[in-house]
Every structure is written in structure tokens, then in C-alpha cells.
Write an enzyme that holds these catalytic residues in place. Structure first.
Site, PDB file in Angstrom:
ATOM      1  CB  THR A  33      -3.776  37.844  29.102  1.00 17.39           C
ATOM      2  OG1 THR A  33      -5.596  38.832  29.488  1.00 17.39           O
ATOM      3  CG2 THR A  33      -3.078  38.057  28.690  1.00 17.39           C
ATOM      4  CB  VAL A  64       5.770  41.560  30.554  1.00 16.80           C
ATOM      5  CG1 VAL A  64       6.377  40.432  28.641  1.00 16.80           C
ATOM      6  CG2 VAL A  64       7.433  42.850  30.773  1.00 16.80           C
ATOM      7  CE  LYS A 134       3.426  45.191   9.001  1.00 16.97           C
ATOM      8  NZ  LYS A 134       4.487  45.543   9.510  1.00 16.97           N
ATOM      9  CG  HIS A 270     -25.829  85.799  13.310  1.00 20.32           C
ATOM     10  ND1 HIS A 270     -26.268  84.736  12.934  1.00 20.32           N
ATOM     11  CD2 HIS A 270     -27.284  87.141  13.064  1.00 20.32           C
ATOM     12  CE1 HIS A 270     -27.634  84.474  12.893  1.00 20.32           C
ATOM     13  NE2 HIS A 270     -28.315  86.283  13.215  1.00 20.32           N
TER      14      HIS A 270
END
Length: 505
Positions: A33, A64, A134, A270
Site C-alpha cells: 500500500t 479503502v 483462513k 488470605h
């Protein structure tokens, strides 16, 4: 071998140049990009800007830039004839490696406006990572600069990245995106963990906030995780790093102290209060809390609900304590406390209490709303012939505030704004009474008693009465309430039902 493509879109550029250069030396082609491409080009690395490759410029101010069929089809295409033909038909090419890290939403959410935080929600980066993860069977995904050396070493040694490493890298992606989304959800809805009700979906996320040496015991690993959008609720002013047990006791002491009038002091050991008191000054409150059970207080944690002054700091000198916690300290008090070099001195900030308590059980989570508020003395009922005196009422209210912080079965004996005996965590209620009476000794005579749940039998009342207890506060609700009330009447004890139980396990 067919030319292999790597796609870069990163905000954290550490290790970027070295990784890209290594891939180019191995014959890879780099797509990137705009901002990442400029950084690589400036370092002399051949790179193709992604907008040139797709033929579509970045639009909407950068919102975008990677959401394009050639990009996502290139990542998601399987190594099948059908997928590769469809990809070729749109002028695409398989993308074999994706290196992406996400916009720094955490930083924007911490210090920016709502608009700045919204702009820092990554869309394209998350989509790229999830697509590559994926399809890990074909695509290598790097979600952190820490992944670059692993991948580059594998490629140099084997020419491929082993499937097991691909799978691990994919798992990291889904861990990271789940964390990222949970952080955004919490930011947009701060009460999303539950605003008086249980959530439909429980989101637990956090990062290690402070180092811990180990868990409850040296053979157990331990860490304190904190929502990254929440500030650390305390500041360590002096002393060693906090331990796992310190943090548990610190919260117990702090919450108990907050339930009491100012000034008050609570000593916890405790996870149970072994002493609690209110007084005119914090020093007097501590001395009275310590007097409740000085033996048990050794090595405990003490909390104040008001600033620690010089007098209180002086009172703290005579006993070994693990932690002192308060909302503030006078400068001179800190100078005196500096002599207790082994003691951790904590300033509690305005801690945001989560509206839910969560603990693990049976491989899942038990979730409940907090046990707080709702106790209205105006709704309490005197069930015995004798009503409490004015001083007994004061002590009953105090004891009832303390007992809710004691592990069940819980019994608290109190007198004049001071606990004199605590029976905690017993399997039978009468044994909790016996322990509280034993701790109190002669101070039980004339004291009041608070029980976190009802008396199932009159025996607990009998033991308390024999020790000289004069008034009892408890929820009521036992099928044997008439027998319990009769025992109290027989001994001349005043008994109050609150109608509200306070188990603490």
C-alpha cells in the site's frame, strides 16, 4: 518456480526493510500500500504500489485501499485449477504472503477524540489478515514484526514455510483480531460487560499489566491482565513488585474499606478481613483494627479509605505488613513509611470496578453481578422481643458491612465500631461462631454478631449467647427461624433480619 507475491501493509515498520529485502533476494515480488511502498522504495527495495497493480487508487482518504477483488481473490484462492482459472480471468495472481499490522486503535482510544478513535478502526487490514489466516494452507500470514525472522529463516532453509508454522501464525491472527474487536466493542460501549444484567456474549480480553514472580505458589505461573483501555488502578510508591496473592488481598482490603465510614482501616490476610475498625483518625482506626487480631495481622495487607497522615504512618511501624494501600499519603507520611523497605506502599487511583465478577470453572466461566448496594436498614426487621439499643444498632450496621467481605461461612463479632472476632470460611456455621468467639475472648461479652447467611439451627445462637453476645444480625429465611428466634429470646438477645444474604466463596 512461479513468481511469488508478498503483500505488505504495515503501520509498524520495524523489521520491514530487512524482511522485504530478504524476500526479494529469494525471488519474491513485493506489493505494498502507498505509505509502505514509499518506505520500501526509499530503502532501495523494488516494490509495486498496490494501486498500480489493481488499477484502482486509494479512495475515501485511505479508508479503502486493499478492498479489491484482485487482492482478496489473490489471497483466498486455493491451489485448485478452478480457483486459479477464476483468478486469472480477472487479471489476478496468487498472493503467497501477507504482512499486515493494524492501525493503533488503542493509542487513539486512550488519548484522542471519538472521531480520531473511529478513524483508527482498521477495516482493510483486518480483512487481509483474516483472509490470509483462513487460507493458511497456501498463504503465509505475518501479523507482527516478530514473525518476520521465523518466516525468512524457514524460506532460506527449506524454500517453504512448514505447515505447522503457517497454522500457528494463522492462530495468532485470529487471537489478535478477536482482541482488537473486543477492545473496540468495549470502547464503543463501556458498560458492555453488563449494566446490571448478564451479557449475551462474554468478552474477556487484556494484556499483562505488571510482572508477577509466580501464581499462588512458586510452581504456578501467574500474571495480572488488564483491559488496555483502562489505566492501572493503582500506583506502587515503594517496595517490591506485587505478587499474585498481594493483588487478591489488596482488592479484598480495598473493597472492604470502601464500604465503611471515613476514616476506617481494614487488615486482610488470605483474602479475609482479620481486623476492621472505624475511628476519629486513620491512626486510631488502624490501631483498633490491629487490636482485633494482632497475631493474624502479621504479614497482612492494610487498607485505609482516607489519606494516611504522619500519625498513621507511625502506627504502621510496629508490625510487618506486605502492603499498605490508601487513596493518598501526606509527604511526611511517605518519608516515615520509607523505613519499611520490604513493605509495598500503594496509592489507589479512581479504580473503575467492572460490573461483573468472572472466575473460571469446569473449563468455562462463572459470571455474576457484584454484591454491592441494596442493603437498606429501613427494611430490616426486629424479630425478637427485645430490640437493639442505639449503640447495638450502630455496631450491627458496622458488623453487617464487614461480614459481606468475609469468606463463607462467615461470622463477625463487633463492638464500638471495631471487629473483635472473625470466623471465616468454615464448613459449618456453628464452627464459624466458635472461631469468632475464641478470637474475641472476653471481648465477646457485650458484642454484636453478624452472620452472612441464616442460622440453620439454634446452636450458633447458643454458642454466641454463652459468650455474652447481646445482638445478632442475619438474613433470616431458614425453615428453623422460629427455633433460632426462640433461642435468642430465651437468652435476651436482640435479633434483626435483613432479608439479604452475602455469601462469598
Amino acid at each position: 518456480m512461479a513468481e511469488r507475491y508478498a503483500l505488505f501493509s504495515v503501520t509498524d515498520r520495524s523489521g520491514l526493510v530487512e524482511f522485504a529485502r530478504g524476500l526479494v533476494e529469494l525471488g519474491w515480488r513485493i506489493l505494498a500500500t502507498r505509505g509502505t511502498a514509499q518506505a520500501l522504495s526509499a530503502a532501495g527495495i523494488p516494490v509495486t504500489p498496490l494501486e498500480e497493480w489493481t488499477g484502482v487508487p486509494e479512495i475515501l482518504g485511505g479508508r479503502v485501499k486493499t478492498l479489491h477483488p484482485r487482492v482478496h481473490a489473490g489471497i483466498l484462492a486455493r491451489a485448485t485449477e478452478g480457483d486459479l482459472m477464476e483468478l486469472a480471468a480477472i487479471g489476478g495472481h496468487p498472493i503467497d504472503l501477507v504482512a499486515v499490522n493494524l492501525y493503533a486503535f488503542e493509542e487513539a482510544a486512550r488519548g484522542g477524540s471519538l472521531e480520531e478513535a473511529i478513524e483508527a478502526i482498521d477495516i482493510g487490514g483486518v480483512a487481509l489478515l483474516r483472509a490470509a489466516a483462513k487460507n493458511f494452507a497456501r498463504v503465509v500470514v505475518c501479523s507482527s514484526p516478530a514473525d518476520y525472522p521465523l518466516v525468512l529463516d524457514a524460506l532460506r532453509q527449506h524454500g517453504e514455510v512448514p505447515m505447522e508454522l503457517r497454522r500457528r501464525l494463522a492462530a495468532r491472527v485470529f487471537q489478535m483480531t478477536a482482541y482488537y474487536d473486543a477492545m473496540i466493542a468495549r470502547y464503543l460501549d463501556p458498560e458492555g460487560l453488563g449494566s446490571g444484567s448478564l451479557p449475551e456474549r462474554l468478552l474477556l480480553f487484556g494484556r499483562p499489566a505488571i510482572p508477577l514472580r509466580y501464581g499462588e505458589n512458586p510452581h504456578q505461573a501467574g500474571a495480572f491482565y488488564l483491559d488496555p483501555l483502562r489505566p492501572l488502578p493503582f500506583e506502587v510508591l515503594q517496595g517490591k513488585p506485587l505478587s499474585y496473592n498481594n493483588l487478591l488481598d489488596l482488592e479484598a482490603a480495598w473493597r472492604a474499606a470502601q464500604d465503611l465510614p471515613v476514616p476506617a482501616s481494614v487488615i486482610v490476610k488470605h483474602n479475609n478481613p482479620c481486623g476492621a475498625a472505624v475511628a476519629d483518625t486513620p491512626a486510631q482506626a488502624f490501631r483498633r483494627a490491629l487490636d482485633s487480631d494482632p497475631e493474624s495481622a502479621y504479614g497482612g495487607i492494610v487498607a485505609f479509605n482516607t489519606a494516611v497522615d504522619v500519625e498513621a504512618a507511625g502506627a504502621l511501624q510496629g508490625i510487618f505488613l506486605e502492603v499498605i494501600v490508601a487513596p493518598a499519603y501526606q509527604p511526611e507520611a511517605l518519608e516515615r513509611l520509607a523505613r519499611k523497605k520490604a513493605c509495598r506502599v500503594i496509592r489507589m487511583r479512581d479504580a473503575v470496578t467492572l460490573p461483573l465478577e468472572v472466575r473460571s470453572a469446569l473449563g468455562g466461566f462463572l459470571v455474576q453481578t457484584l454484591d454491592e448496594g441494596g442493603d437498606d436498614p429501613r427494611t430490616w426487621e426486629v424479630v425478637t422481643r427485645r430490640a437493639p439499643t442505639e449503640s447495638e444498632w450502630r455496631d450491627l450496621r458496622f458488623a453487617w458491612q464487614v461480614v459481606r467481605h468475609v469468606r463463607s461461612n462467615a461470622i463477625v463479632l463487633a463492638r464500638e465500631g471495631q471487629t473483635v472476632g472473625v470466623g471465616a470460611g468454615q464448613m459449618s456455621r456453628v464452627d464459624a461462631v466458635r472461631i469468632a468467639v475464641m478470637k474475641a475472648g472476653e471481648r465477646a461479652r457485650g458484642a454484636v454478631l453478624a452472620s452472612d447467611a441464616f442460622f440453620p439451627f439454634p446452636d450458633g445462637v447458643e454458642v454466641a449467647a454463652a459468650a455474652g453476645v447481646m445482638a445478632i444480625i442475619q438474613p433470616g429465611g431458614s425453615i428453623r427461624d422460629p427455633e433460632v428466634i426462640e433461642a435468642a429470646d430465651r437468652w435476651g438477645i436482640a435479633m434483626v433480619f435483613t432479608g439479604r444474604r452475602h455469601f462469598r466463596h
